[in-house]
Scaffold this motif. Structure first.
Motif, PDB file in Angstrom:
ATOM      1  N   ASN A  22       0.832  -1.186   0.000  1.00  0.00           N
ATOM      2  CA  ASN A  22       0.000   0.000   0.000  1.00  0.00           C
ATOM      3  C   ASN A  22       0.871   1.242   0.000  1.00  0.00           C
ATOM      4  OD1 ASN A  22      -2.463   1.408   0.027  1.00  0.00           O
ATOM      5  ND2 ASN A  22      -3.351  -0.086   1.410  1.00  0.00           N
ATOM      6  N   TYR A  23       0.243   2.399  -0.133  1.00  0.00           N
ATOM      7  CA  TYR A  23       0.980   3.649  -0.304  1.00  0.00           C
ATOM      8  C   TYR A  23       1.632   4.181   0.964  1.00  0.00           C
ATOM      9  CZ  TYR A  23      -0.640   3.781  -5.060  1.00  0.00           C
ATOM     10  OH  TYR A  23      -0.857   3.470  -6.380  1.00  0.00           O
ATOM     11  N   ASN A  24       1.561   3.447   2.069  1.00  0.00           N
ATOM     12  CA  ASN A  24       2.370   3.816   3.226  1.00  0.00           C
ATOM     13  C   ASN A  24       3.728   3.125   3.161  1.00  0.00           C
ATOM     14  OD1 ASN A  24       1.071   1.354   3.697  1.00  0.00           O
ATOM     15  ND2 ASN A  24       0.906   1.688   5.902  1.00  0.00           N
ATOM     16  N   ALA A  25       3.933   2.288   2.152  1.00  0.00           N
ATOM     17  CA  ALA A  25       5.237   1.664   1.894  1.00  0.00           C
ATOM     18  C   ALA A  25       6.061   2.595   1.008  1.00  0.00           C
ATOM     19  CB  ALA A  25       5.049   0.321   1.185  1.00  0.00           C
ATOM     20  N   PRO A  26       7.372   2.586   1.167  1.00  0.00           N
ATOM     21  CA  PRO A  26       8.211   3.342   0.228  1.00  0.00           C
ATOM     22  C   PRO A  26       8.064   2.776  -1.185  1.00  0.00           C
ATOM     23  CG  PRO A  26       9.496   2.494   2.092  1.00  0.00           C
ATOM     24  CD  PRO A  26       8.141   1.899   2.191  1.00  0.00           C
ATOM     25  N   TYR A  27       8.362   3.580  -2.187  1.00  0.00           N
ATOM     26  CA  TYR A  27       8.142   3.169  -3.577  1.00  0.00           C
ATOM     27  C   TYR A  27       8.874   1.878  -3.935  1.00  0.00           C
ATOM     28  CZ  TYR A  27      12.737   4.932  -4.998  1.00  0.00           C
ATOM     29  OH  TYR A  27      14.076   5.123  -5.153  1.00  0.00           O
ATOM     30  N   ASP A  28      10.008   1.609  -3.293  1.00  0.00           N
ATOM     31  CA  ASP A  28      10.757   0.399  -3.636  1.00  0.00           C
ATOM     32  C   ASP A  28      10.264  -0.845  -2.899  1.00  0.00           C
ATOM     33  OD1 ASP A  28      11.700   1.394  -1.219  1.00  0.00           O
ATOM     34  OD2 ASP A  28      13.778   0.830  -1.608  1.00  0.00           O
ATOM     35  N   GLU A  29       9.243  -0.685  -2.050  1.00  0.00           N
ATOM     36  CA  GLU A  29       8.677  -1.832  -1.342  1.00  0.00           C
ATOM     37  C   GLU A  29       7.203  -2.063  -1.652  1.00  0.00           C
ATOM     38  OE1 GLU A  29       9.618  -2.226   2.847  1.00  0.00           O
ATOM     39  OE2 GLU A  29      11.343  -0.889   2.565  1.00  0.00           O
ATOM     40  N   ILE A  30       6.547  -1.126  -2.291  1.00  0.00           N
ATOM     41  CA  ILE A  30       5.118  -1.262  -2.571  1.00  0.00           C
ATOM     42  C   ILE A  30       4.859  -2.353  -3.612  1.00  0.00           C
ATOM     43  CG2 ILE A  30       5.028   0.525  -4.340  1.00  0.00           C
ATOM     44  CD1 ILE A  30       2.264   1.305  -3.249  1.00  0.00           C
ATOM     45  N   LEU A  31       5.835  -2.613  -4.460  1.00  0.00           N
ATOM     46  CA  LEU A  31       5.704  -3.612  -5.513  1.00  0.00           C
ATOM     47  C   LEU A  31       6.997  -4.410  -5.602  1.00  0.00           C
ATOM     48  CD1 LEU A  31       4.115  -4.657  -8.086  1.00  0.00           C
ATOM     49  CD2 LEU A  31       5.488  -3.000  -9.354  1.00  0.00           C
ATOM     50  N   GLU A  32       6.855  -5.738  -5.483  1.00  0.00           N
ATOM     51  CA  GLU A  32       7.991  -6.637  -5.663  1.00  0.00           C
ATOM     52  C   GLU A  32       7.549  -7.733  -6.615  1.00  0.00           C
ATOM     53  OE1 GLU A  32      10.433  -7.579  -2.061  1.00  0.00           O
ATOM     54  OE2 GLU A  32       8.663  -6.786  -1.051  1.00  0.00           O
ATOM     55  N   PHE A  33       8.449  -8.134  -7.497  1.00  0.00           N
ATOM     56  CA  PHE A  33       8.082  -9.207  -8.425  1.00  0.00           C
ATOM     57  C   PHE A  33       9.321  -9.955  -8.871  1.00  0.00           C
ATOM     58  CE2 PHE A  33       8.802  -5.384 -10.852  1.00  0.00           C
ATOM     59  CZ  PHE A  33       9.538  -5.805 -11.949  1.00  0.00           C
ATOM     60  N   CYS A  34       9.086 -11.180  -9.275  1.00  0.00           N
ATOM     61  CA  CYS A  34      10.152 -11.968  -9.887  1.00  0.00           C
ATOM     62  C   CYS A  34       9.806 -12.127 -11.364  1.00  0.00           C
ATOM     63  CB  CYS A  34      10.298 -13.319  -9.196  1.00  0.00           C
ATOM     64  SG  CYS A  34       8.933 -14.474  -9.433  1.00  0.00           S
ATOM     65  N   PRO A  35      10.801 -12.389 -12.186  1.00  0.00           N
ATOM     66  CA  PRO A  35      10.504 -12.613 -13.602  1.00  0.00           C
ATOM     67  C   PRO A  35       9.790 -13.947 -13.795  1.00  0.00           C
ATOM     68  CG  PRO A  35      12.821 -13.013 -13.161  1.00  0.00           C
ATOM     69  CD  PRO A  35      12.219 -12.486 -11.887  1.00  0.00           C
ATOM     70  N   PHE A  36       9.190 -14.138 -14.954  1.00  0.00           N
ATOM     71  CA  PHE A  36       8.608 -15.428 -15.282  1.00  0.00           C
ATOM     72  C   PHE A  36       9.713 -16.480 -15.225  1.00  0.00           C
ATOM     73  CE2 PHE A  36       5.289 -12.865 -17.182  1.00  0.00           C
ATOM     74  CZ  PHE A  36       4.150 -13.621 -16.943  1.00  0.00           C
ATOM     75  N   THR A  37       9.422 -17.600 -14.571  1.00  0.00           N
ATOM     76  CA  THR A  37      10.407 -18.671 -14.474  1.00  0.00           C
ATOM     77  C   THR A  37       9.706 -20.002 -14.219  1.00  0.00           C
ATOM     78  OG1 THR A  37      12.409 -19.440 -13.335  1.00  0.00           O
ATOM     79  CG2 THR A  37      10.778 -18.309 -11.987  1.00  0.00           C
ATOM     80  N   SER A  38      10.389 -21.079 -14.557  1.00  0.00           N
ATOM     81  CA  SER A  38       9.912 -22.414 -14.200  1.00  0.00           C
ATOM     82  C   SER A  38      10.836 -23.017 -13.142  1.00  0.00           C
ATOM     83  CB  SER A  38       9.852 -23.320 -15.439  1.00  0.00           C
ATOM     84  OG  SER A  38      11.118 -23.395 -16.042  1.00  0.00           O
ATOM     85  N   ASN A  39      11.776 -22.221 -12.655  1.00  0.00           N
ATOM     86  CA  ASN A  39      12.725 -22.680 -11.651  1.00  0.00           C
ATOM     87  C   ASN A  39      12.064 -22.658 -10.271  1.00  0.00           C
ATOM     88  OD1 ASN A  39      14.783 -22.444  -9.541  1.00  0.00           O
ATOM     89  ND2 ASN A  39      16.241 -22.430 -11.246  1.00  0.00           N
ATOM     90  N   GLU A  40      11.836 -23.844  -9.724  1.00  0.00           N
ATOM     91  CA  GLU A  40      11.156 -23.963  -8.425  1.00  0.00           C
ATOM     92  C   GLU A  40      11.918 -23.258  -7.309  1.00  0.00           C
ATOM     93  OE1 GLU A  40      10.306 -28.089  -7.562  1.00  0.00           O
ATOM     94  OE2 GLU A  40       9.796 -28.422  -9.658  1.00  0.00           O
ATOM     95  N   ASN A  41      13.243 -23.338  -7.337  1.00  0.00           N
ATOM     96  CA  ASN A  41      14.042 -22.694  -6.291  1.00  0.00           C
ATOM     97  C   ASN A  41      13.902 -21.181  -6.333  1.00  0.00           C
ATOM     98  OD1 ASN A  41      15.022 -25.121  -5.252  1.00  0.00           O
ATOM     99  ND2 ASN A  41      16.730 -25.154  -6.694  1.00  0.00           N
ATOM    100  N   GLU A  42      13.922 -20.612  -7.521  1.00  0.00           N
ATOM    101  CA  GLU A  42      13.744 -19.160  -7.642  1.00  0.00           C
ATOM    102  C   GLU A  42      12.382 -18.730  -7.116  1.00  0.00           C
ATOM    103  OE1 GLU A  42      14.496 -17.630 -11.580  1.00  0.00           O
ATOM    104  OE2 GLU A  42      16.344 -18.797 -11.759  1.00  0.00           O
ATOM    105  N   LEU A  43      11.340 -19.474  -7.501  1.00  0.00           N
ATOM    106  CA  LEU A  43       9.987 -19.135  -7.050  1.00  0.00           C
ATOM    107  C   LEU A  43       9.862 -19.278  -5.536  1.00  0.00           C
ATOM    108  CD1 LEU A  43       8.005 -20.881  -9.904  1.00  0.00           C
ATOM    109  CD2 LEU A  43       8.116 -18.420  -9.489  1.00  0.00           C
ATOM    110  N   THR A  44      10.377 -20.373  -5.006  1.00  0.00           N
ATOM    111  CA  THR A  44      10.307 -20.612  -3.558  1.00  0.00           C
ATOM    112  C   THR A  44      11.060 -19.531  -2.800  1.00  0.00           C
ATOM    113  OG1 THR A  44      10.105 -22.984  -3.913  1.00  0.00           O
ATOM    114  CG2 THR A  44      10.800 -22.272  -1.727  1.00  0.00           C
ATOM    115  N   ASN A  45      12.260 -19.217  -3.248  1.00  0.00           N
ATOM    116  CA  ASN A  45      13.049 -18.179  -2.573  1.00  0.00           C
ATOM    117  C   ASN A  45      12.341 -16.829  -2.622  1.00  0.00           C
ATOM    118  OD1 ASN A  45      15.060 -19.991  -1.891  1.00  0.00           O
ATOM    119  ND2 ASN A  45      16.325 -19.503  -3.676  1.00  0.00           N
ATOM    120  N   PHE A  46      11.748 -16.511  -3.762  1.00  0.00           N
ATOM    121  CA  PHE A  46      11.050 -15.233  -3.863  1.00  0.00           C
ATOM    122  C   PHE A  46       9.839 -15.199  -2.930  1.00  0.00           C
ATOM    123  CE2 PHE A  46       7.922 -12.283  -5.568  1.00  0.00           C
ATOM    124  CZ  PHE A  46       8.676 -11.120  -5.546  1.00  0.00           C
TER     125      PHE A  46
END
Length: 174
Positions: A22-46
């Motif tokens: 939400n907008y009480n978060a700083p701009y670098d924390e309001i949205l986080e995303f990982c790229p499209f991947t089929s790597n289970e470890n990357e998804l789990t870690n994210f």
């Protein structure tokens, strides 16, 4: 991995995860995303790197849809899961005053506009009209809004209550 165990090409199925706050978060924390991947470890870690924070009533779902509109690769299925509805345009204007409108306009290459979830999703669906949207609301306060979001998706889209508080029932997302 599931794909390898079933002799499937690991590049045939990819997932992207987008976390929003939400907008009480700083701009670098309001949205986080990982790229499209089929790597289970990357998804789990994210997923494990995400923590719930900056709750402030209805949430900034529109920033997740903004990200989908901004990126080149588009999903054909969207799974939305949250405990709060998307905020209204009035909520966005009011909440962005905490840091100031100029702060949001300059942040992340102009990602934060004055469009709400409905406008952002409308833009996405006009270019991706075969995308199905499955909304899972954790509390009833999100029910009506998530029903509206699902209705904007393709013909198989729907919205469902996900009761994670009942230990006698299991949850399977298939």
């Amino acid at each position: 991995s599931f794909l390898k165990e079933n002799n499937m090409d690991t590049d045939s199925f990819e997932i992207q995860i987008i976390g929003y706050r939400n907008y009480n978060a700083p701009y670098d924390e309001i949205l986080e995303f990982c790229p499209f991947t089929s790597n289970e470890n990357e998804l789990t870690n994210f997923i494990h790197s995400l923590t719930p924070s900056y709750g402030w009533g209805p949430e900034a779902v529109e920033v997740a849809f903004k990200q989908l509109n901004k990126q080149k690769k588009k999903p054909n299925i969207i799974l939305l899961m949250a405990d709060a509805p998307a905020q209204s345009k009035q909520d966005i204007q009011r909440k962005r005053k905490q840091y100031g409108e100029q702060y949001w306009k300059e942040a992340r290459d102009g990602l934060f506009t004055d469009l709400d979830w409905n406008q952002e999703l409308d833009i996405f669906m006009k270019q991706n009209d075969d995308t199905n949207i499955f909304c899972f609301y954790l509390t009833n306060r999100a029910k009506n809004n998530f029903n509206d979001i699902a209705k904007m998706g393709s013909d198989k889209s729907k919205s469902v209550h996900l009761n994670v508080n009942n230990k006698d029932k299991s949850v399977a997302l298939l």
